[in-house]
Design a protein around this motif. Structure first.
Motif, PDB file in Angstrom:
ATOM      1  N   MET A 198       0.885  -1.353  -0.046  1.00  0.00           N
ATOM      2  CA  MET A 198       0.104   0.003  -0.099  1.00  0.00           C
ATOM      3  C   MET A 198       0.932   1.223  -0.142  1.00  0.00           C
ATOM      4  N   ILE A 199       2.072   1.125   0.769  1.00  0.00           N
ATOM      5  CA  ILE A 199       2.905   2.598   0.879  1.00  0.00           C
ATOM      6  C   ILE A 199       3.377   2.595  -0.443  1.00  0.00           C
ATOM      7  N   ASP A 200       3.861   1.661  -1.430  1.00  0.00           N
ATOM      8  CA  ASP A 200       4.295   1.557  -2.656  1.00  0.00           C
ATOM      9  C   ASP A 200       3.417   2.335  -3.524  1.00  0.00           C
ATOM     10  N   LYS A 201       1.998   1.779  -3.534  1.00  0.00           N
ATOM     11  CA  LYS A 201       1.133   2.483  -4.401  1.00  0.00           C
ATOM     12  C   LYS A 201       1.125   4.027  -3.967  1.00  0.00           C
ATOM     13  N   ILE A 202       0.993   4.286  -2.759  1.00  0.00           N
ATOM     14  CA  ILE A 202       0.801   5.893  -2.498  1.00  0.00           C
ATOM     15  C   ILE A 202       1.972   6.408  -3.130  1.00  0.00           C
ATOM     16  N   LYS A 203       3.350   6.042  -2.886  1.00  0.00           N
ATOM     17  CA  LYS A 203       4.528   6.589  -3.479  1.00  0.00           C
ATOM     18  C   LYS A 203       4.401   6.704  -4.924  1.00  0.00           C
ATOM     19  N   ASP A 204       4.136   5.698  -5.668  1.00  0.00           N
ATOM     20  CA  ASP A 204       3.696   5.814  -7.361  1.00  0.00           C
ATOM     21  C   ASP A 204       2.804   6.868  -7.405  1.00  0.00           C
ATOM     22  N   LEU A 205       1.532   7.021  -6.832  1.00  0.00           N
ATOM     23  CA  LEU A 205       0.533   8.027  -6.957  1.00  0.00           C
ATOM     24  C   LEU A 205       0.945   9.580  -6.930  1.00  0.00           C
ATOM     25  N   ALA A 206       1.806   9.657  -5.912  1.00  0.00           N
ATOM     26  CA  ALA A 206       2.542  10.718  -5.647  1.00  0.00           C
ATOM     27  C   ALA A 206       3.503  11.301  -6.604  1.00  0.00           C
ATOM     28  N   GLU A 207       4.066  10.389  -7.305  1.00  0.00           N
ATOM     29  CA  GLU A 207       5.203  10.379  -8.462  1.00  0.00           C
ATOM     30  C   GLU A 207       4.394  10.928  -9.471  1.00  0.00           C
ATOM     31  N   GLU A 208       2.952  10.440  -9.897  1.00  0.00           N
ATOM     32  CA  GLU A 208       2.222  10.464 -11.038  1.00  0.00           C
ATOM     33  C   GLU A 208       1.703  11.948 -10.756  1.00  0.00           C
ATOM     34  N   ILE A 209       1.179  12.371  -9.777  1.00  0.00           N
ATOM     35  CA  ILE A 209       0.412  13.607  -9.401  1.00  0.00           C
ATOM     36  C   ILE A 209       1.799  14.758  -9.632  1.00  0.00           C
ATOM     37  N   LYS A 210       2.928  14.651  -9.178  1.00  0.00           N
ATOM     38  CA  LYS A 210       4.024  15.729  -9.422  1.00  0.00           C
ATOM     39  C   LYS A 210       4.254  15.694 -10.761  1.00  0.00           C
ATOM     40  N   THR A 211       4.380  14.605 -11.422  1.00  0.00           N
ATOM     41  CA  THR A 211       4.561  14.574 -12.881  1.00  0.00           C
ATOM     42  C   THR A 211       3.500  15.623 -13.613  1.00  0.00           C
ATOM     43  N   SER A 212       2.154  15.213 -13.352  1.00  0.00           N
ATOM     44  CA  SER A 212       1.131  15.820 -13.759  1.00  0.00           C
ATOM     45  C   SER A 212       1.162  17.437 -13.730  1.00  0.00           C
ATOM     46  N   ILE A 213       1.341  17.594 -12.556  1.00  0.00           N
ATOM     47  CA  ILE A 213       1.489  19.060 -12.236  1.00  0.00           C
ATOM     48  C   ILE A 213       2.459  19.953 -12.979  1.00  0.00           C
ATOM     49  N   ASN A 214       3.782  19.185 -13.179  1.00  0.00           N
ATOM     50  CA  ASN A 214       4.798  19.786 -13.908  1.00  0.00           C
ATOM     51  C   ASN A 214       4.331  20.023 -15.461  1.00  0.00           C
ATOM     52  N   SER A 215       3.397  19.153 -15.872  1.00  0.00           N
ATOM     53  CA  SER A 215       3.199  19.165 -17.313  1.00  0.00           C
ATOM     54  C   SER A 215       1.723  20.255 -17.442  1.00  0.00           C
ATOM     55  N   ILE A 216       1.007  20.676 -16.639  1.00  0.00           N
ATOM     56  CA  ILE A 216      -0.084  21.397 -16.685  1.00  0.00           C
ATOM     57  C   ILE A 216       0.495  22.947 -17.257  1.00  0.00           C
ATOM     58  N   ASP A 217      -0.336  23.380 -18.205  1.00  0.00           N
ATOM     59  CA  ASP A 217       0.177  24.706 -18.934  1.00  0.00           C
ATOM     60  C   ASP A 217      -1.134  25.249 -19.308  1.00  0.00           C
ATOM     61  N   THR A 218      -2.439  24.690 -19.325  1.00  0.00           N
ATOM     62  CA  THR A 218      -3.532  25.431 -19.475  1.00  0.00           C
ATOM     63  C   THR A 218      -4.557  25.121 -18.454  1.00  0.00           C
ATOM     64  N   ALA A 219      -5.757  25.764 -18.497  1.00  0.00           N
ATOM     65  CA  ALA A 219      -6.770  25.721 -17.399  1.00  0.00           C
ATOM     66  C   ALA A 219      -7.535  24.695 -17.742  1.00  0.00           C
ATOM     67  N   GLY A 220      -7.512  23.996 -19.196  1.00  0.00           N
ATOM     68  CA  GLY A 220      -8.158  22.882 -19.452  1.00  0.00           C
ATOM     69  C   GLY A 220      -7.529  21.714 -18.812  1.00  0.00           C
ATOM     70  N   LYS A 221      -6.445  21.563 -18.991  1.00  0.00           N
ATOM     71  CA  LYS A 221      -5.420  20.489 -18.234  1.00  0.00           C
ATOM     72  C   LYS A 221      -5.507  20.576 -16.541  1.00  0.00           C
ATOM     73  N   LEU A 222      -5.666  21.716 -16.273  1.00  0.00           N
ATOM     74  CA  LEU A 222      -5.939  21.758 -14.867  1.00  0.00           C
ATOM     75  C   LEU A 222      -7.187  20.926 -14.251  1.00  0.00           C
ATOM     76  N   GLU A 223      -8.189  21.507 -14.966  1.00  0.00           N
ATOM     77  CA  GLU A 223      -9.442  20.782 -14.652  1.00  0.00           C
ATOM     78  C   GLU A 223      -9.531  19.460 -14.818  1.00  0.00           C
ATOM     79  N   GLU A 224      -8.789  18.672 -15.785  1.00  0.00           N
ATOM     80  CA  GLU A 224      -8.489  17.431 -16.145  1.00  0.00           C
ATOM     81  C   GLU A 224      -7.871  16.812 -14.682  1.00  0.00           C
TER      82      GLU A 224
END
Length: 338
Positions: free
Chosen positions: A1-27
């Motif tokens: 479970m801890i590993d799954k949380i870490k994987d999700l955290a990496e995914e969220i950080k990556t997503s945040i860095n790639s957000i450059d429009t309001a549409g992507k932020l809403e997604e």
């Protein structure tokens, strides 16, 4: 479970860095921060963990949710500011036009009539739209069998009293004034009145009147006629043509009606004047002795005259409108002309 949380955290950080429009932020919000998002799904899995792992995993998820929410809020504010500063504004466009409001044409005519009578020495009085039978009929010498009392002519109000109605004229104001004011009396009563009539090009069920009353010693019909003529000349011009016809009203004796040449056909005859060439604009007469008695005024000592104008009828004459209903159709093409 801890590993799954870490994987999700990496995914969220990556997503945040790639957000450059309001549409992507809403997604991003719809995927991770809503109730059915990825973070909440991991919270739902906490119940399957052991007592030892549950606090550790819960702490990691709370930190991850706080991080994701803060990142979302920051990006949302950023995009909102950019949107407000990036609006395309053409500074060469003309400014928005401002429109000056104005009174309704009927109100304009009413105010003008009031000013004329004030210049002739009349004061102004008002009364309630809802009246009782006594002030609307009985005190004005209407007999019990008069047709104006019928449901076909009067809007009666259902009440415990059983004698309330929408006033059919502003004459009840005359009664209230004579009951509470000593002679001499010289006043006008403008207001809205109601009659259960068929609506046509020249009549409405709800319209405006202005009535006048003069009580003093030795008042004659000649004074009444002079007052009406002076008003007509000021209102329609000194070259206007008018006539008086004998008539009957329960509250005046003798009584007359005042006509003026039809504005539309110039006396030739049309549907507005019922092909007579004349339009009635007022009823008038000397106040009936019975009315004076009902108000506590001794008819042997005082006399007086009364008159009444239909405002919409006068407005038709002044504006050239040939259908009284046009005043209340809310057609801006008509109203903006005045």
């Amino acid at each position: 479970m801890i590993d799954k949380i870490k994987d999700l955290a990496e995914e969220i950080k990556t997503s945040i860095n790639s957000i450059d429009t309001a549409g992507k932020l809403e997604e991003f919000r719809l995927k991770h921060l809503v109730k059915k998002g990825t973070i909440q799904a991991h919270f739902d899995e906490l119940k399957t963990l052991s007592k030892e792992l549950k606090p550790i995993a819960g702490k990691e998820l709370n930190q991850l949710r706080e991080f994701a929410q803060n990142a979302y809020n920051s990006l949302l504010e950023k995009f909102s500011q950019n949107q407000s500063t990036e609006l395309d504004i053409d500074l060469t466009l003309p400014g928005k036009s401002s429109f000056i409001g104005r009174f309704h044409p009927v109100r304009q005519i009413l105010d003008e009539m009031v000013e004329i009578f004030i210049s002739m020495g009349f004061s102004v009085a008002e009364g309630p739209d809802i009246e009782d039978m006594y002030h609307n009929f009985d005190a004005l010498n209407f007999p019990p069998e008069h047709p104006a009392r019928d449901m076909q002519d009067t809007f009666f109000i259902t009440s415990e009293r059983g004698d309330l109605l929408l006033r059919t004229h502003t004459s009840p104001v005359q009664i209230r004034i004579m009951e509470n004011q000593m002679a001499p009396i010289r006043t006008i009563m403008p207001g809205r009145v109601y009659r259960n009539e068929a609506i046509s090009a020249r009549s409405l069920a709800e319209f405006h009147q202005i009535e006048g009353l003069y009580i003093d010693k030795d008042v004659s019909f000649a004074e009444l006629k002079g007052t009406m003529i002076v008003f007509a000349q000021k209102m329609y011009g000194f070259d206007s043509k008018f006539r008086f016809r004998p008539s009957f009203f329960p509250f005046t004796e003798p009584s007359a009606e005042m006509d003026i040449t039809c504005f539309l056909c110039k006396g030739k005859g049309c549907r507005v004047c019922k092909y007579s060439g004349w339009l009635e604009i007022a009823g008038c007469g000397l106040v009936h002795p019975n009315v004076l008695k009902n108000c506590g005024i001794e008819p042997e000592d005082y006399s007086g005259y009364a008159f009444g104008f239909g405002i919409e009828r006068v407005a038709m004459l002044r504006t050239g409108i040939d259908d009284i209903r046009l005043f209340y159709d809310n057609d801006i093409r008509v109203l903006k002309q005045f």
